[in-house]
Design an enzyme around this catalytic site. Structure first.
Site, PDB file in Angstrom:
ATOM      1  N   LYS A 192       0.727  -1.237   0.159  1.00  0.00           N
ATOM      2  CA  LYS A 192      -0.049  -0.060  -0.039  1.00  0.00           C
ATOM      3  C   LYS A 192       1.033   1.104  -0.180  1.00  0.00           C
ATOM      4  CE  LYS A 192      -1.702   2.603   2.971  1.00  0.00           C
ATOM      5  NZ  LYS A 192      -1.610   3.998   1.942  1.00  0.00           N
ATOM      6  N   GLY A 244       6.723   4.808   8.445  1.00  0.00           N
ATOM      7  CA  GLY A 244       5.979   6.175   8.475  1.00  0.00           C
ATOM      8  C   GLY A 244       6.297   6.526   9.704  1.00  0.00           C
ATOM      9  N   SER A 245       5.239   7.185  10.499  1.00  0.00           N
ATOM     10  CA  SER A 245       5.227   8.134  11.416  1.00  0.00           C
ATOM     11  C   SER A 245       5.460   6.955  12.786  1.00  0.00           C
ATOM     12  CB  SER A 245       4.013   8.893  11.691  1.00  0.00           C
ATOM     13  OG  SER A 245       3.030   8.146  11.867  1.00  0.00           O
ATOM     14  N   THR A 246       5.886   7.351  13.598  1.00  0.00           N
ATOM     15  CA  THR A 246       5.806   6.539  15.101  1.00  0.00           C
ATOM     16  C   THR A 246       4.467   6.698  15.496  1.00  0.00           C
ATOM     17  OG1 THR A 246       8.164   7.134  15.852  1.00  0.00           O
ATOM     18  CG2 THR A 246       6.798   6.663  17.757  1.00  0.00           C
ATOM     19  N   VAL A 248       1.731   6.269  13.808  1.00  0.00           N
ATOM     20  CA  VAL A 248       1.070   4.943  13.133  1.00  0.00           C
ATOM     21  C   VAL A 248       1.814   3.676  13.500  1.00  0.00           C
ATOM     22  CG1 VAL A 248       0.266   4.088  11.102  1.00  0.00           C
ATOM     23  CG2 VAL A 248      -0.059   6.514  11.496  1.00  0.00           C
ATOM     24  N   GLY A 249       2.896   3.759  13.517  1.00  0.00           N
ATOM     25  CA  GLY A 249       3.927   2.469  13.984  1.00  0.00           C
ATOM     26  C   GLY A 249       3.206   1.856  15.313  1.00  0.00           C
ATOM     27  N   GLU A 266       9.978   0.782  10.595  1.00  0.00           N
ATOM     28  CA  GLU A 266      10.975   1.990  10.270  1.00  0.00           C
ATOM     29  C   GLU A 266      10.100   3.392  10.588  1.00  0.00           C
ATOM     30  OE1 GLU A 266      14.020   1.547   9.762  1.00  0.00           O
ATOM     31  OE2 GLU A 266      13.939  -0.753   9.153  1.00  0.00           O
ATOM     32  N   CYS A 300      13.392  10.447   7.073  1.00  0.00           N
ATOM     33  CA  CYS A 300      13.446   9.831   8.477  1.00  0.00           C
ATOM     34  C   CYS A 300      14.786  10.144   9.327  1.00  0.00           C
ATOM     35  CB  CYS A 300      13.027   8.618   8.365  1.00  0.00           C
ATOM     36  SG  CYS A 300      13.844   7.542   7.268  1.00  0.00           S
ATOM     37  N   GLU A 397       9.766  15.641  15.889  1.00  0.00           N
ATOM     38  CA  GLU A 397      10.283  15.345  14.338  1.00  0.00           C
ATOM     39  C   GLU A 397       9.348  16.152  13.568  1.00  0.00           C
ATOM     40  OE1 GLU A 397       9.084  11.807  12.292  1.00  0.00           O
ATOM     41  OE2 GLU A 397      11.168  12.020  11.301  1.00  0.00           O
TER      42      GLU A 397
HETATM   43  P1  NAI Z   1       1.621   8.176   8.432  1.00  0.00           P
HETATM   44  O1  NAI Z   1       2.499   7.258   9.443  1.00  0.00           O
HETATM   45  O2  NAI Z   1       0.310   8.320   8.536  1.00  0.00           O
HETATM   46  O3  NAI Z   1       1.731   7.293   6.793  1.00  0.00           O
HETATM   47  C1  NAI Z   1       2.488   6.366   6.492  1.00  0.00           C
HETATM   48  C2  NAI Z   1       1.711   5.175   5.912  1.00  0.00           C
HETATM   49  O4  NAI Z   1       1.051   4.543   6.680  1.00  0.00           O
HETATM   50  C3  NAI Z   1       1.026   5.713   4.634  1.00  0.00           C
HETATM   51  O5  NAI Z   1       0.780   4.768   3.879  1.00  0.00           O
HETATM   52  C4  NAI Z   1      -0.513   5.863   5.446  1.00  0.00           C
HETATM   53  O6  NAI Z   1      -1.481   5.765   4.361  1.00  0.00           O
HETATM   54  C5  NAI Z   1      -0.271   4.446   6.185  1.00  0.00           C
HETATM   55  N1  NAI Z   1      -1.341   4.523   7.601  1.00  0.00           N
HETATM   56  C6  NAI Z   1      -1.559   5.847   8.050  1.00  0.00           C
HETATM   57  N2  NAI Z   1      -2.687   5.180   9.002  1.00  0.00           N
HETATM   58  C7  NAI Z   1      -2.278   3.892   9.241  1.00  0.00           C
HETATM   59  C8  NAI Z   1      -3.298   2.777   9.890  1.00  0.00           C
HETATM   60  N3  NAI Z   1      -3.858   3.143  10.946  1.00  0.00           N
HETATM   61  N4  NAI Z   1      -2.814   1.461   9.760  1.00  0.00           N
HETATM   62  C9  NAI Z   1      -2.135   1.256   8.745  1.00  0.00           C
HETATM   63  N5  NAI Z   1      -1.511   2.273   7.846  1.00  0.00           N
HETATM   64  C10 NAI Z   1      -1.655   3.525   8.037  1.00  0.00           C
HETATM   65  O7  NAI Z   1       2.254   9.337   8.125  1.00  0.00           O
HETATM   66  P2  NAI Z   1       1.893  10.803   7.306  1.00  0.00           P
HETATM   67  O8  NAI Z   1       0.456  10.960   8.237  1.00  0.00           O
HETATM   68  O9  NAI Z   1       1.806  10.821   6.210  1.00  0.00           O
HETATM   69  O10 NAI Z   1       2.882  11.706   8.092  1.00  0.00           O
HETATM   70  C11 NAI Z   1       2.875  12.345   9.366  1.00  0.00           C
HETATM   71  C12 NAI Z   1       3.982  12.484  10.168  1.00  0.00           C
HETATM   72  O11 NAI Z   1       4.793  11.340  10.112  1.00  0.00           O
HETATM   73  C13 NAI Z   1       5.024  13.364   9.361  1.00  0.00           C
HETATM   74  O12 NAI Z   1       4.757  14.617   9.441  1.00  0.00           O
HETATM   75  C14 NAI Z   1       6.392  12.941   9.532  1.00  0.00           C
HETATM   76  O13 NAI Z   1       6.558  13.428  10.834  1.00  0.00           O
HETATM   77  C15 NAI Z   1       5.983  11.520   9.959  1.00  0.00           C
HETATM   78  N6  NAI Z   1       6.583  10.623   8.794  1.00  0.00           N
HETATM   79  C16 NAI Z   1       7.584   9.897   8.906  1.00  0.00           C
HETATM   80  C17 NAI Z   1       8.280   9.206   8.039  1.00  0.00           C
HETATM   81  C18 NAI Z   1       9.434   8.323   8.112  1.00  0.00           C
HETATM   82  O14 NAI Z   1       9.845   7.769   7.006  1.00  0.00           O
HETATM   83  N7  NAI Z   1      10.009   8.271   9.344  1.00  0.00           N
HETATM   84  C19 NAI Z   1       7.495   8.835   6.630  1.00  0.00           C
HETATM   85  C20 NAI Z   1       6.420   9.562   6.665  1.00  0.00           C
HETATM   86  C21 NAI Z   1       5.876  10.266   7.766  1.00  0.00           C
END
Ligand code: NAI
Ligand code: MG
Length: 827
Positions: A192, A244-246, A248-249, A266, A300, A397
């Protein structure tokens, strides 16, 4: 502008990359992109779509499907179906497919790069020269692993169907980081992409079709977090690989707790960029540009905290401001642009809000004099000074082009500041003194440390974090383990599991756990055979041989400790006879034990030779008292004496095994393209909580403790709830074996209660759990607090007597972190 003026200003003219081929691709797919399931481009079952927008213009590019329950179902089913053949496909064939994917990426590199920049807003220079070449490199590298699979991982099996959920900052690269190792090791994938950046994933699927990838091996469902959640919860998915974000992790950790799904995370970071006063400041300035303005700071591992030694801070900041004045923000497709657009308005808002908060909390922002374009989502490079280490912008972050500068005086202050974060993803260290830089690299808690360099990545070098940056590694050999099951797991353990000890070997053979503190004291009345298991007492060795009417205490900080609760728990023989009592440990005892374990952190820097010596010495001292231990074991568990003697011998051998391993579990030097060394060092994790089940209680205890301490960790161990005397007797052996105080701490009591306290404890870095599935779930749930690493030894429960299940490299891997230190050559 006249030629003379141009010579005067030396300004670049625009050098636009053509968007035409990408536009054509978009037009050919308008108005909406499909999903990719079972090798076919399909429309979603429910026609729900959203726009993918070009962040540089704010204009929609095309519509993207919001996959729903039925679509995810279709995709998972396709992946499950495909798994049967794909996992049996010879490594060489899989290698050819991956090689084919790499070739396809290279052949369509420019289209991929332009589309990526249009969708994400990143400068074409970066997508063209960094993202896409790394994507190809990842597939080539893993084609090699597919080829070498049988030789290097004999008997291993893929985990199964992998649900990959990726972010928007490196859309295609994150796809590659997940898909390449998963496919190389014989897994199938449902991916996804992030909702803001799904375009190149669909283009990649078209390339996969051309490469002839078999149906169902790779599937892509687009959509937002709801689609992601469907994938996370789907019972047909065996592993979730998330970046992704901590936040959601953490949700995903909780959602998968107890499901048996494998998980790698990650997550975010707040990585330090540490500059010592002897560093080459011109290189440092370019380093900072790469650290925080690469990909608009949406990285990240961005170096978002600039830690500068006091003496050079004014000079560095002055040069940095001068450099910032010359950075160019604008059209991502302009080849002369340094900084592109922020991915989406929501992210831009977040950056603005945090910058405002920084100002409100007293820090001083600095931005160049020029203005950003206003038609898209742009934010200027921003430098904060006067930043308090505890302030929001120093801790949170930002994920944008914003760096927070702080100063330090001494090396130890630098290390303390660097580690003053719940994250642990990466760090840069700048100094001409390599001895010192390496020492600092060792002391910083981060998965990757770049010396006099920053943001270097390669498929051969594992990447991943400590602490709230997540767990698991991507890339290299260590990354492959995330997608593999051990041979014994793969074969199933039916045989081992049913060949039983008289006790405690059916499943976990658990006596019901007392669970909560309320039942902490075993009523003395239970001594009348309440826990008997039906074995007639004539099978048992006579009682009274060993002295058993003692009350062993707990073992904390090298001292025998009475339980804080003041209660004891009765230990009964299988026929119900009273054997003795152990302390009923509680939260306070665990806290004390964790403190003692932290205080013993010098163990991590003891030489491996020294640790080995102590393990051998423990074995020797245990052997001296062997008869006594075997007899007590037999009495306690009801197993025949001969069986108990075998367990004792196996325990001694296990201690020898890890004495042997202590100085042999080497790291490696990776063959990355860096002119220099990429050193993968194995480091202890820190303080580990070890929770034992009731199988082979002496051997089981040592099977967890020995590898953990061999690798330099200090531990809080909870012995078998039912047969705790096997472990408590060991502390006398520890006391005579030169084991430093606090390295091993033993807290007896109700397993699930103590497990939970350990899993929740913020100063515990990892938990290993052997016990019933319900307990495993609880530990995984509670671990989400500080995102500690967990290792569940419950599925299936292990027969500690079998070396394939009870010892070896997987234990060492789980007892260590890999830190990759990049050291370039040159002067
Ligand atoms: P996110 O963590 O929400 O999105 C990452 C992925 O997870 C996307 O594909 C999203 O659709 C999916 N996702 C969201 N909620 C989910 C759930 N409940 N279950 C399963 N999958 C889910 O990150 P977002 O909202 O795009 O960005 C928010 C903040 O996260 C950013 O401002 C940044 O600080 C951080 N971030 C960090 C990243 C990294 O590589 N460390 C990458 C992206 C965002
Ligand atoms: Mg977009």
């Amino acid at each position: 502008m006249s030629v003379a003026e141009i010579f005067q200003s030396m300004a670049y003219g625009p050098a636009p990359e053509s968007a035409a081929p990408a536009q054509e691709w978009l037009e050919a797919h308008a108005p909406a992109l499909p999903l990719f399931i079972n090798n076919r481009m399909v429309t979603p079952r429910e026609a729900t779509y959203f726009d993918s927008v070009n962040p540089a213009t704010g204009q929609p590019l095309i519509k993207v499907a919001q996959a729903g329950t039925a679509d995810v179902e279709d995709a998972v089913r396709a992946a499950r179906e495909a798994l049967k053949d794909w996992k049996r496909t010879p490594g060489h064939l899989r290698a050819r497919y991956l090689y084919g994917l790499a070739r396809q990426v290279q052949k369509h590199a420019r289209l991929l790069a332009v589309l990526e920049s249009m969708d994400n807003g990143k400068p074409i220079r970066e997508s063209r020269d960094i993202d896409i070449p790394l994507v190809a490199r990842h597939f080539y590298h893993h084609a090699g692993w597919a080829q070498l699979m049988d030789e290097e991982f004999p008997g291993h099996e893929p985990v199964g169907v992998v649900g990959a959920i990726i972010p928007w900052n490196f859309p295609l690269l994150m796809l590659a980081w997940k898909v390449a190792p998963a496919l190389a090791t014989g897994n199938t994938v449902v991916l996804k992409p992030a909702e803001f950046t799904s375009l190149t994933a669909i283009l990649f699927c078209e390339l996969a079709q051309r490469a002839g990838l078999p149906p169902g091996v790779l599937n892509v469902v687009t959509g937002d977090g709801q689609t992601g959640a469907l994938l996370v919860e789907h019972p047909g998915v065996d592993k979730i690989a998330f970046t992704g974000s901590t936040e959601v992790g953490r949700l995903i950790r909780r959602a998968t707790a107890g499901s048996g799904k494998r998980l790698s995370l990650e997550l975010g970071g707040k990585s330090p960029f540490v500059v010592f006063d002897d560093a080459d400041l011109d290189s440092v300035v370019e380093g900072v540009v790469d650290a925080i303005w690469f990909n608009q700071g949406q990285v990240c591992c961005a170096g978002s905290r600039l830690l500068v030694q006091e003496g050079v801070a004014p000079r560095l900041l002055e040069r940095l401001r001068a450099r910032m004045e010359h950075l160019r923000v604008g059209d991502p497709l302009d080849k002369a642009i340094d900084i592109g657009a922020i991915v989406a308005p929501v992210q831009l808002e977040k950056i603005r809000r945090l910058v405002e908060q920084g100002r409100a909390e007293g820090a001083t922002p600095w931005q160049p004099s020029w203005a950003c374009p206003t038609d898209g989502y742009f934010f200027p490079p921003t430098l904060f000074t006067d930043v308090a280490p505890a302030s929001t912008i120093a801790q949170v972050e930002i994920f944008g082009p914003v760096i927070a500068a702080m100063t330090f005086r001494t090396k130890s202050e630098a290390v303390a500041l660097a580690n003053n974060t719940p994250y642990g993803l990466a760090a840069s260290v700048w100094s001409e003194n390599i001895n010192m830089a390496l020492d600092v690299a060792r002391a910083i808690k981060a998965g990757t440390v770049w010396i006099n360099s920053t943001n270097l990545f390669d498929a051969a070098s594992g990447f991943g974090g400590y602490r709230e940056s997540g767990f698991g590694r991507e890339g290299g050999r260590e990354g492959l383990h995330e997608y593999l099951r051990e041979p014994w797991e793969a074969q199933g353990t039916e045989a081992a599991g049913s060949e039983t000890l008289p006790l405690a070997a059916n499943g976990h053979g658990e006596a019901p756990s007392s669970g909560v503190d309320a039942t902490a004291t075993a009523p003395l009345a239970e001594a009348d055979g309440a826990r008997g298991n039906g074995h007639s007492s004539d099978e048992l060795p006579p009682l009274g041989l060993p002295a058993i009417d003692r009350t062993p205490k707990m073992f904390i900080g090298g001292k025998q400790a009475r339980p804080d609760s003041g209660y004891s728990r009765t230990v009964l023989a299988p026929d119900g006879r009273y054997l003795g009592e152990v302390g009923e440990g509680n939260r306070k005892d665990i806290r004390n034990a964790v403190e003692a374990a932290h205080a013993a952190s010098g163990w991590a820097t003891a030489t491996a030779h020294n640790r080995a010596q102590i393990l051998y010495y423990i074995a020797e001292n245990l052997s001296t008292r062997g008869q006594e231990f075997a007899a007590r074991l037999a009495t306690m568990t009801g197993q025949p004496l001969a069986e108990a003697e075998r367990e004792l011998e196996a325990t001694i051998e296990r201690l020898f095994c890890y004495g042997g391993w202590a100085d042999k579990y080497d790291g490696s030097v990776h063959a990355t393209p860096l002119r220099g060394l990429t050193i993968a060092a194995h480091e202890p994790i820190g303080v580990m909580g070890l929770i034992c089940d009731d199988r082979q209680p002496l051997l089981g205890f040592v099977s967890l403790v020995a590898p953990a301490i061999a690798m330099g960790n200090t531990v809080v161990a909870v012995p078998s709830e039912r047969y705790p005397l096997a472990a408590t007797d060991l502390y006398q052996v520890f006391e005579t074996s030169d084991l430093p105080p606090g390295v091993v701490n033993i807290v007896t009591g109700a397993r699930e209660t103590l497990a939970r306290v350990l899993a929740e404890h913020d100063d515990v870095d990892a938990v290993w759990y052997a016990g019933p599935d319900s307990g495993a779930r609880q530990v995984e749930l509670a671990s989400a607090g500080n995102m500690k690493r967990t290792w569940m030894l419950n599925r299936p429960p292990r027969d500690w007597r079998d070396p394939a299940q009870g010892q070896g490299r997987s234990f060492l891997r789980e007892a260590t972190q890999v830190k990759n230190i990049w050291v370039p050559y040159g002067d």
